[in-house]
Each structure stands twice: as structure tokens, then as C-alpha cells.
Design an enzyme around this catalytic site. Sequence first.
Site, PDB file in Angstrom:
ATOM      1  CB  ILE A  32      -3.438  10.801   7.714  1.00 32.33           C
ATOM      2  CG1 ILE A  32      -3.417  10.371   9.191  1.00 32.33           C
ATOM      3  CG2 ILE A  32      -2.033  11.169   7.233  1.00 32.33           C
ATOM      4  CD1 ILE A  32      -2.597   9.120   9.464  1.00 32.33           C
ATOM      5  N   GLY A  68       0.774  -1.246   0.000  1.00 30.57           N
ATOM      6  CA  GLY A  68       0.000   0.000   0.000  1.00 30.57           C
ATOM      7  C   GLY A  68       0.794   1.279   0.000  1.00 30.57           C
ATOM      8  CB  THR A 110      -2.842   9.697   2.427  1.00 28.59           C
ATOM      9  OG1 THR A 110      -4.227   9.320   2.436  1.00 28.59           O
ATOM     10  CG2 THR A 110      -2.249   9.492   3.811  1.00 28.59           C
ATOM     11  CG  LEU A 111      -2.907   9.492  -4.050  1.00 27.37           C
ATOM     12  CD1 LEU A 111      -2.523  10.836  -4.658  1.00 27.37           C
ATOM     13  CD2 LEU A 111      -2.091   8.371  -4.692  1.00 27.37           C
ATOM     14  CB  ALA A 124     -14.909   3.350  -2.563  1.00 23.48           C
ATOM     15  CE1 TYR A 149     -13.493   6.394   4.608  1.00 21.26           C
ATOM     16  CE2 TYR A 149     -14.693   4.864   6.012  1.00 21.26           C
ATOM     17  CZ  TYR A 149     -13.540   5.220   5.346  1.00 21.26           C
ATOM     18  OH  TYR A 149     -12.433   4.410   5.415  1.00 21.26           O
ATOM     19  CE  LYS A 185     -10.814   1.524   5.625  1.00 18.42           C
ATOM     20  NZ  LYS A 185      -9.571   0.821   5.206  1.00 18.42           N
ATOM     21  CB  SER A 232       1.494   5.797   1.488  1.00 15.91           C
ATOM     22  OG  SER A 232       1.146   6.049   0.146  1.00 15.91           O
ATOM     23  CB  ILE A 233      -1.049   5.153   6.389  1.00 21.61           C
ATOM     24  CG1 ILE A 233      -1.898   6.425   6.579  1.00 21.61           C
ATOM     25  CG2 ILE A 233      -0.920   4.393   7.701  1.00 21.61           C
ATOM     26  CD1 ILE A 233      -3.346   6.166   6.989  1.00 21.61           C
TER      27      ILE A 233
HETATM   28  P1  NAD Z   1      -2.822   5.922   0.026  1.00 18.20           P
HETATM   29  O1  NAD Z   1      -3.544   6.380  -1.193  1.00 18.20           O
HETATM   30  O2  NAD Z   1      -1.441   6.391   0.214  1.00 18.20           O
HETATM   31  O3  NAD Z   1      -2.837   4.338   0.127  1.00 18.20           O
HETATM   32  C1  NAD Z   1      -3.858   3.539  -0.432  1.00 18.20           C
HETATM   33  C2  NAD Z   1      -3.160   2.450  -1.194  1.00 18.20           C
HETATM   34  O4  NAD Z   1      -4.087   1.510  -1.731  1.00 18.20           O
HETATM   35  C3  NAD Z   1      -2.344   2.987  -2.373  1.00 18.20           C
HETATM   36  O5  NAD Z   1      -0.997   2.603  -2.241  1.00 18.20           O
HETATM   37  C4  NAD Z   1      -2.986   2.315  -3.558  1.00 18.20           C
HETATM   38  O6  NAD Z   1      -2.068   2.031  -4.602  1.00 18.20           O
HETATM   39  C5  NAD Z   1      -3.505   1.049  -2.917  1.00 18.20           C
HETATM   40  N1  NAD Z   1      -4.467   0.345  -3.764  1.00 18.20           N
HETATM   41  C6  NAD Z   1      -5.665   0.777  -4.232  1.00 18.20           C
HETATM   42  N2  NAD Z   1      -6.200  -0.153  -5.039  1.00 18.20           N
HETATM   43  C7  NAD Z   1      -5.323  -1.199  -5.080  1.00 18.20           C
HETATM   44  C8  NAD Z   1      -5.297  -2.451  -5.756  1.00 18.20           C
HETATM   45  N3  NAD Z   1      -6.286  -2.833  -6.572  1.00 18.20           N
HETATM   46  N4  NAD Z   1      -4.238  -3.284  -5.563  1.00 18.20           N
HETATM   47  C9  NAD Z   1      -3.219  -2.910  -4.744  1.00 18.20           C
HETATM   48  N5  NAD Z   1      -3.188  -1.741  -4.082  1.00 18.20           N
HETATM   49  C10 NAD Z   1      -4.219  -0.900  -4.256  1.00 18.20           C
HETATM   50  O7  NAD Z   1      -3.762   6.354   1.251  1.00 18.20           O
HETATM   51  P2  NAD Z   1      -3.706   5.986   2.810  1.00 18.20           P
HETATM   52  O8  NAD Z   1      -4.523   6.994   3.464  1.00 18.20           O
HETATM   53  O9  NAD Z   1      -2.304   5.767   3.225  1.00 18.20           O
HETATM   54  O10 NAD Z   1      -4.509   4.609   2.865  1.00 18.20           O
HETATM   55  C11 NAD Z   1      -3.993   3.440   3.449  1.00 18.20           C
HETATM   56  C12 NAD Z   1      -5.033   2.767   4.339  1.00 18.20           C
HETATM   57  O11 NAD Z   1      -5.286   3.604   5.455  1.00 18.20           O
HETATM   58  C13 NAD Z   1      -6.385   2.537   3.673  1.00 18.20           C
HETATM   59  O12 NAD Z   1      -6.881   1.272   4.088  1.00 18.20           O
HETATM   60  C14 NAD Z   1      -7.237   3.632   4.260  1.00 18.20           C
HETATM   61  O13 NAD Z   1      -8.592   3.275   4.264  1.00 18.20           O
HETATM   62  C15 NAD Z   1      -6.680   3.681   5.646  1.00 18.20           C
HETATM   63  N6  NAD Z   1      -6.984   4.894   6.425  1.00 18.20           N
HETATM   64  C16 NAD Z   1      -6.688   6.128   5.929  1.00 18.20           C
HETATM   65  C17 NAD Z   1      -6.973   7.265   6.685  1.00 18.20           C
HETATM   66  C18 NAD Z   1      -6.702   8.649   6.153  1.00 18.20           C
HETATM   67  O14 NAD Z   1      -7.301   9.595   6.643  1.00 18.20           O
HETATM   68  N7  NAD Z   1      -5.815   8.820   5.186  1.00 18.20           N
HETATM   69  C19 NAD Z   1      -7.534   7.125   7.958  1.00 18.20           C
HETATM   70  C20 NAD Z   1      -7.809   5.841   8.441  1.00 18.20           C
HETATM   71  C21 NAD Z   1      -7.523   4.737   7.669  1.00 18.20           C
HETATM   72  O1  0WE Z   2     -10.219   5.239   4.026  1.00 15.84           O
HETATM   73  C1  0WE Z   2      -9.998   6.361   3.647  1.00 15.84           C
HETATM   74  C2  0WE Z   2      -9.814   6.631   2.172  1.00 15.84           C
HETATM   75  C3  0WE Z   2     -10.744   5.787   1.359  1.00 15.84           C
HETATM   76  C4  0WE Z   2     -10.798   6.079  -0.119  1.00 15.84           C
HETATM   77  C5  0WE Z   2     -10.610   7.333  -0.665  1.00 15.84           C
HETATM   78  C6  0WE Z   2     -10.709   7.510  -2.027  1.00 15.84           C
HETATM   79  C7  0WE Z   2     -10.589   8.850  -2.684  1.00 15.84           C
HETATM   80  C8  0WE Z   2     -10.170   8.748  -4.131  1.00 15.84           C
HETATM   81  C9  0WE Z   2     -11.109   5.026  -0.943  1.00 15.84           C
HETATM   82  N1  0WE Z   2     -11.229   5.180  -2.282  1.00 15.84           N
HETATM   83  C10 0WE Z   2     -11.037   6.397  -2.826  1.00 15.84           C
HETATM   84  N2  0WE Z   2     -11.193   6.513  -4.180  1.00 15.84           N
HETATM   85  C11 0WE Z   2     -10.864   7.644  -4.864  1.00 15.84           C
HETATM   86  O2  0WE Z   2     -11.061   7.728  -6.093  1.00 15.84           O
HETATM   87  N3  0WE Z   2      -9.946   7.378   4.568  1.00 15.84           N
HETATM   88  C12 0WE Z   2     -10.221   7.076   5.963  1.00 15.84           C
HETATM   89  C13 0WE Z   2      -9.718   8.800   4.217  1.00 15.84           C
HETATM   90  C14 0WE Z   2     -11.061   9.427   4.009  1.00 15.84           C
HETATM   91  O3  0WE Z   2     -11.726   9.246   2.846  1.00 15.84           O
HETATM   92  C15 0WE Z   2     -12.938   9.878   2.975  1.00 15.84           C
HETATM   93  C16 0WE Z   2     -13.028  10.451   4.259  1.00 15.84           C
HETATM   94  C17 0WE Z   2     -11.830  10.157   4.924  1.00 15.84           C
HETATM   95  C18 0WE Z   2     -11.467  10.512   6.321  1.00 15.84           C
HETATM   96  C19 0WE Z   2     -13.984   9.958   2.073  1.00 15.84           C
HETATM   97  C20 0WE Z   2     -15.123  10.660   2.437  1.00 15.84           C
HETATM   98  C21 0WE Z   2     -15.243  11.240   3.689  1.00 15.84           C
HETATM   99  C22 0WE Z   2     -14.190  11.144   4.613  1.00 15.84           C
END
Ligand code: NAD
Ligand code: 0WE
Length: 260
Positions: free
Chosen positions: A191, A13, A193-194, A95, A155, A162, A19-20
Amino acid sequence: MGLLDGKVAMVFGVANERSIAWGITKAFYQQGAQIGLSYAGEMLERRVKPLAEQVNCTFIEPCDVADDQQITRVAQRTAEHFGNIDILVHAIAFANRDELQGAYYNTSRSGFHLAMDISVYSFTALARAFQPILRPGGALLTLTYYGSDKVAPNYNVMGVAKAALEASVRYLANDFGSQNVRVNAISAGPIRTLAAAGVSGFKNMYQKYAEIAPLRTNVTSEDVGNAAIFLCSDLAAKTTGQVLFVDAGYSILGIVEEVD
Ligand code: NAD
Ligand code: 0WE
């Protein structure tokens, strides 16, 4: 002396330096772990390669978790390269963007399936593929968000996904317990992130979060990395099936006070 000396960790990931998964990777490396990285596909290779170098990682493999063959392949290649591993981190979610806004009931059947496939099933599929090469004392870790439990505006289908992911953590923890492999999740606060960029209303929500959370601050990928060290090290030897909140305390609040 590191808390993860002698351990091998496969991290799924990393998309970029925000990225986290990258926060976790750096934390693991600092604690002495040997790192393997897997990224979604060719488009990310250019970004992930230079990051891999920073943590002396020589094993980087593409894997689109939508594809069973790619999952089988990355597990085979991991076995060839490392033999056994100790830690697997799943930091993957997806999603359709248009379903992360508006009413939840507008979620399409295909959008529901996609979110569940990439964000939930992939953790179970990776657990199965890596089961034969996970050393006793090992740990699986995934990332979740509070929208699994409480309604977070926009969300939507990700919240439902989740919830299923957290249930998967419990079932997997029971399956893997007899192998002395632990399975946990970290529920992180928002956080930048992308995956959060461009989400409608994220910026405002992110700012409010730091005003409201008991610790009056946002969460960073470094904070998540530190909690991940604990959960994947022997310090957490008897902790499995849990969701650990790294959220500056936000999730304990019922009613939000007037902020000063
Ligand atoms: P991120 O975009 O850096 O990481 C998401 C990763 O998912 C990317 O590396 C992307 O390439 C990968 N991915 C998506 N589709 C894929 C596929 N088909 N095959 C392989 N990899 C795939 O964003 P992030 O915020 O670091 O997300 C990492 C995790 O943390 C996610 O599960 C997200 O739900 C969770 N999370 C994020 C937040 C936040 O606020 N950013 C908060 C809580 C939990
Ligand atoms: O889990 C996540 C990210 C989930 C996510 C975000 C995207 C945006 C771009 C999954 N798929 C996509 N697909 C895309 O095309 N988070 C916890 C971060 C997040 O995402 C949100 C949040 C928060 C917080 C989406 C809506 C509302 C709040």
C-alpha cells in the site's frame, strides 16, 4: 448498530491520512468504537490532531515505542482516560532506509537491533503495558507483510523482523488466551503509505502486484480496516494467534503466469 458498539480501541501508528492505522481507525469508528490515538512524537502532532477530530477522538498521546517510560506513560494515561480498553492496534515499523536495499547480509548490528526493537519488541512491550486494562473479549492486532515468509527484494531486515513479529503473535496469543484476549496479525499487500514511499523499486512492484494477484487489484487501507473490524469484533471470538492475508490472493501463487 455497529460491530464494535461499546468498545474502546487504542490505535498506534497514525502518521498521516495514508497510514494503514488511519484506515483501521476510520473503519472502527464507523462500527461504533470509541477511539484513542497514539503517534510517534511531536513532529506528527500537527498531522494527527485534525484526523483525530474526524473520528471524535479526544484522547491523543505521543509515544515513541523505543522508550519504556513513554510506553508506561501512555498506558497510565489511557487507564485514567478510558478505564479499560477492548482493542489495541499496533501499526508501527521502522528500519534504516539504507538497509532496505542491496544485500541482506550488509545489515549492521545496530540496524538489526533497531528494526527488531521498533518493529517487533514494541508490540510485546505494548501488550505487557496494557495487559491490566484489557477487557475480556478484547483483541490485539498488528500488521505484517509476506516478506516475513518469502524473500522480497530489498525488504531485507524488515522481513526478518516480520517473521519475529508473527512468532510474537503466537506466543502472545497463548499468554493472553486465559484472559480471553485474542492476538492476531493482518498481512497486507503493498500500500502506498509514508513507509512505502521512496522505497527503491516500490512503484514498479506495486504496479506488477495488481497485474499478478488473483483478484487483479491492489489492496487499500480500507480493505485492511474491514478485515481489522472482523478480527477485533466478537465475530472472530474464537480466532487467535493467526495471520490473516489481505493481499488480493497474492500469497497463494507459486509460479506466476504470463499476464495478459
Ligand atoms: P506509516 O508510515 O503510515 O506507518 C508507520 C508508523 O510507524 C508511523 O505512524 C510512524 O510514526 C510509526 N513509528 C515509526 N517509528 C516509531 C516509534 N519509534 N515509535 C512510535 N511509532 C513509530 O506506514 P504503514 O504502511 O501504514 O505502516 C504501518 C504498518 O503496516 C507497519 O507495521 C508496516 O510494516 C505494515 N505494512 C505495511 C505495508 C505497506 O505496503 N504499506 C504492507 C504490509 C504491512
Ligand atoms: O513494512 C513495510 C514498510 C517498512 C519500512 C519502510 C521504511 C521506509 C523509510 C520500515 N522502515 C522504513 N524506514 C524508512 O526510512 N512495508 C511492507 C512496505 C514496504 O517497504 C519495503 C517494501 C514494502 C512492500 C521496503 C523494501 C521493499 C519492499
